[in-house]
Design a protein around this motif. Sequence first.
Motif: not given
Length: 81
Positions: A11-39
């Motif tokens: 259960y701890v493994f599944v929870l950590l993997i889920g959190f990592c996927i959530f965090a990676a998606g959030t960072v990817a969305a933030w970077l996409t937004g920053v790139c769009a604003v700079l462009y």
Amino acid sequence: MCITHLDQQDYVFVLLIGFCIFAAGTVAAWLTGVCAVLYQNAHRRSSEDEGEDEYGQRVEVSRRIFQRGMESGHDGFPQLI
């Protein structure tokens, strides 16, 4: 042969993997937004030099949005043009 029993460690493994996927998606969305604003900023600055409307007519571009209070006759507050 299926394993139907999950330990606490699983259960701890599944929870950590889920959190990592959530965090990676959030960072990817933030970077996409920053790139769009700079462009958009770079694109806007390059298109400000042209100064043409949709019909190709030359238009005077002014960056001034606010008038100073002394020019417009009001006390120290900026006035929207």
